[in-house]
Enzyme design. Sequence first.
Site, PDB file in Angstrom:
ATOM      1  N   GLU A  49       0.836  -1.209   0.000  1.00  0.00           N
ATOM      2  CA  GLU A  49       0.000   0.000   0.000  1.00  0.00           C
ATOM      3  C   GLU A  49       0.869   1.257   0.000  1.00  0.00           C
ATOM      4  O   GLU A  49       0.563   2.251  -0.674  1.00  0.00           O
ATOM      5  CB  GLU A  49      -0.939   0.034   1.221  1.00  0.00           C
ATOM      6  CG  GLU A  49      -1.939  -1.109   1.313  1.00  0.00           C
ATOM      7  CD  GLU A  49      -3.077  -1.020   0.297  1.00  0.00           C
ATOM      8  OE1 GLU A  49      -3.069  -0.131  -0.562  1.00  0.00           O
ATOM      9  OE2 GLU A  49      -3.973  -1.888   0.368  1.00  0.00           O
ATOM     10  N   ARG A  53       0.558   3.701  -3.203  1.00  0.00           N
ATOM     11  CA  ARG A  53      -0.125   4.977  -2.941  1.00  0.00           C
ATOM     12  C   ARG A  53       0.862   6.118  -2.692  1.00  0.00           C
ATOM     13  O   ARG A  53       0.734   7.190  -3.276  1.00  0.00           O
ATOM     14  CB  ARG A  53      -1.068   4.841  -1.735  1.00  0.00           C
ATOM     15  CG  ARG A  53      -2.129   3.765  -1.928  1.00  0.00           C
ATOM     16  CD  ARG A  53      -3.199   3.834  -0.857  1.00  0.00           C
ATOM     17  NE  ARG A  53      -3.953   2.578  -0.795  1.00  0.00           N
ATOM     18  CZ  ARG A  53      -5.184   2.448  -0.335  1.00  0.00           C
ATOM     19  NH1 ARG A  53      -5.831   3.491   0.109  1.00  0.00           N
ATOM     20  NH2 ARG A  53      -5.787   1.278  -0.302  1.00  0.00           N
ATOM     21  N   ASP A 192      -5.236 -10.064  -7.900  1.00  0.00           N
ATOM     22  CA  ASP A 192      -5.497  -9.153  -9.016  1.00  0.00           C
ATOM     23  C   ASP A 192      -4.287  -8.507  -9.701  1.00  0.00           C
ATOM     24  O   ASP A 192      -3.983  -8.759 -10.868  1.00  0.00           O
ATOM     25  CB  ASP A 192      -6.477  -8.043  -8.573  1.00  0.00           C
ATOM     26  CG  ASP A 192      -6.098  -7.361  -7.243  1.00  0.00           C
ATOM     27  OD1 ASP A 192      -5.070  -7.725  -6.660  1.00  0.00           O
ATOM     28  OD2 ASP A 192      -6.839  -6.458  -6.806  1.00  0.00           O
ATOM     29  N   GLU A 354     -12.169   0.018 -10.121  1.00  0.00           N
ATOM     30  CA  GLU A 354     -11.810  -0.898 -11.222  1.00  0.00           C
ATOM     31  C   GLU A 354     -12.742  -0.802 -12.433  1.00  0.00           C
ATOM     32  O   GLU A 354     -12.285  -0.882 -13.587  1.00  0.00           O
ATOM     33  CB  GLU A 354     -11.746  -2.345 -10.716  1.00  0.00           C
ATOM     34  CG  GLU A 354     -10.584  -2.613  -9.751  1.00  0.00           C
ATOM     35  CD  GLU A 354     -10.818  -2.078  -8.343  1.00  0.00           C
ATOM     36  OE1 GLU A 354     -11.993  -1.788  -8.003  1.00  0.00           O
ATOM     37  OE2 GLU A 354      -9.838  -1.922  -7.592  1.00  0.00           O
ATOM     38  N   THR A 443      -1.031   0.694 -10.296  1.00  0.00           N
ATOM     39  CA  THR A 443      -2.317   0.099  -9.902  1.00  0.00           C
ATOM     40  C   THR A 443      -3.164   1.054  -9.066  1.00  0.00           C
ATOM     41  O   THR A 443      -4.331   0.792  -8.814  1.00  0.00           O
ATOM     42  CB  THR A 443      -2.094  -1.235  -9.162  1.00  0.00           C
ATOM     43  OG1 THR A 443      -3.328  -1.941  -9.091  1.00  0.00           O
ATOM     44  CG2 THR A 443      -1.543  -1.017  -7.761  1.00  0.00           C
TER      45      THR A 443
HETATM   46  C1  DMJ Z   1      -6.337   0.263  -4.859  1.00  0.00           C
HETATM   47  O1  DMJ Z   1      -5.487   0.489  -3.802  1.00  0.00           O
HETATM   48  C2  DMJ Z   1      -5.618  -0.361  -6.030  1.00  0.00           C
HETATM   49  O2  DMJ Z   1      -6.365  -0.202  -7.178  1.00  0.00           O
HETATM   50  C3  DMJ Z   1      -5.330  -1.823  -5.815  1.00  0.00           C
HETATM   51  O3  DMJ Z   1      -4.779  -2.426  -6.937  1.00  0.00           O
HETATM   52  C4  DMJ Z   1      -6.602  -2.559  -5.445  1.00  0.00           C
HETATM   53  N1  DMJ Z   1      -7.284  -1.949  -4.365  1.00  0.00           N
HETATM   54  C5  DMJ Z   1      -7.517  -0.520  -4.400  1.00  0.00           C
HETATM   55  C6  DMJ Z   1      -8.758  -0.104  -5.152  1.00  0.00           C
HETATM   56  O4  DMJ Z   1      -9.792  -0.965  -5.148  1.00  0.00           O
END
Ligand code: DMJ
Length: 488
Positions: A49, A53, A192, A354, A443
């Site tokens: 995370e 982020r 994912d 998503e 992501t």
């Molecule tokens: C985000 O932190 C990112 O997109 C991650 O890949 C999946 N979870 C959250 C959003 O759903």
Amino acid sequence: MAPNGLGWIIIDALDTMMIMNLTTELSHARQWVKSSLTWDQTQDVNTFETTIRMLGGLLSAHYLQTELKMVPLEDKDADLYLEKATDLGDRLLGAYRSPSGIPYSSVDLKSSKGIKSHVDTGAASTAEATTVQLEMKYLSKLVGEPEYWKVSEKVMQAVDSQHAKAGLVPIFIHPDSGKFWGTEIRLGSRGDSYYEYLLKQYLQTNQQEKIYEDMYVEAMDGVKEHLVQHSYPSHLTYIAELPDGVGGRLHPKMDHLVCFLGGNLALGATYGAPLEVARRDWGGRKWSQQQENDIRLARELTHTCYQMYNVTKTGLAPEIAYFNTEQVTGYTRGDTSRDIIIKPQDAHNLQRPETVESLFIMYRITGDEIYRQWGWEIFEAFRKHSAVAGGELGFSSLHNVNEVPAQFRDNMESFWLAETLKYLYLLFSPPTLLPLDKVVFNTEAHPLPRFDMGDFKTGWTRTKKDEPAAAPAAKKEEHKAQGHQNLS
Ligand code: DMJ
């Protein structure tokens, strides 16, 4: 969290503010980063995370500001975001000091010591371990220091050396042994973004690292063969789960998280170029039936994800949907409310990105107006049901997407600003704003540049099952000297 705060919302939203030209908010945020942000705090944070982020947010802000010149520099401190990113990157390095090279789930920011997960027998999530590479590699490229690149790439080798059947990886992996734990396979939580970053690593280095394309194609073949299913009565295409591994029973459950896949498949087919351009064998990309099939699957999945919104009372999707696997009589194809089953414990909405991410990519690639139409409906549903005091007090996650008026959960994830709103904004922006064939979104929706590898190398090759990984002797000595174990 940390006594001085870590600015999750602020940093995750920096590039959104730049893209939307929110100059006042951006100036406050920049001031906070400059005068208040410190990573020198005793605080354990999640490695993944924090990478996607915080590191991703800072690197993207640096890219948009210095390379794309999206915002004029307020002061002479041009490298503010990069300096903060480098300091953070150095602290994250400690997470990778495990016997296998698979990062520990957490890291203490002050001491840079990796911390094993306290649950799941200490195993890390496979998606978490394999969704740090874009950020670490770009940091290496920017500062010319190979360590971030090497440690994050080593993870890919460790995972690939487990020879997952059909390229479909179990969702846990042990940092100590480097072995998968359990049999569960899914493209939802914990699985994912492994698949997302296979493709994006290939795109990030201008398609120079064939190894990631191989892995991506193998995994997508596995998805098509083992996971793609259709529901009754409307024949919605969805991605099932395999709790007992490849060859085991199928579980007709799909997390909202899986909805990244439609856009990802389209991106993998055209590398970000518009469909009509890509079909003419654009930029060395050979167009074949496989790409055509990927686009069709991308369209079908994106449609299913839209239906996950369309069938609820609020027009917002649940966190998890189940799909009807039994024939039903008296219902016509098209009545998707019979196809999608929402269990009470899964009915919440976390403002996830998503689906709108896929809508944005699908619109850019196909030019089909339907994706804008669906995106607008979803945007309006968020405005209607998630806005707190008309949006003045933020937007909230919801307890139940089938309850009107919706009950707030009193929580707003940073990805609402970083991803969901950014993708919606980009869906209605001209394609010249962050062209999909020039940038790669991490992501967490942070745009990063594509670049040539230059002096950087892919430090490994794939092996066949039971074939030992080849590592030059000199490399082994170097790793030993750095205090790593078992890194060959
Ligand atoms: C985000 O932190 C990112 O997109 C991650 O890949 C999946 N979870 C959250 C959003 O759903």
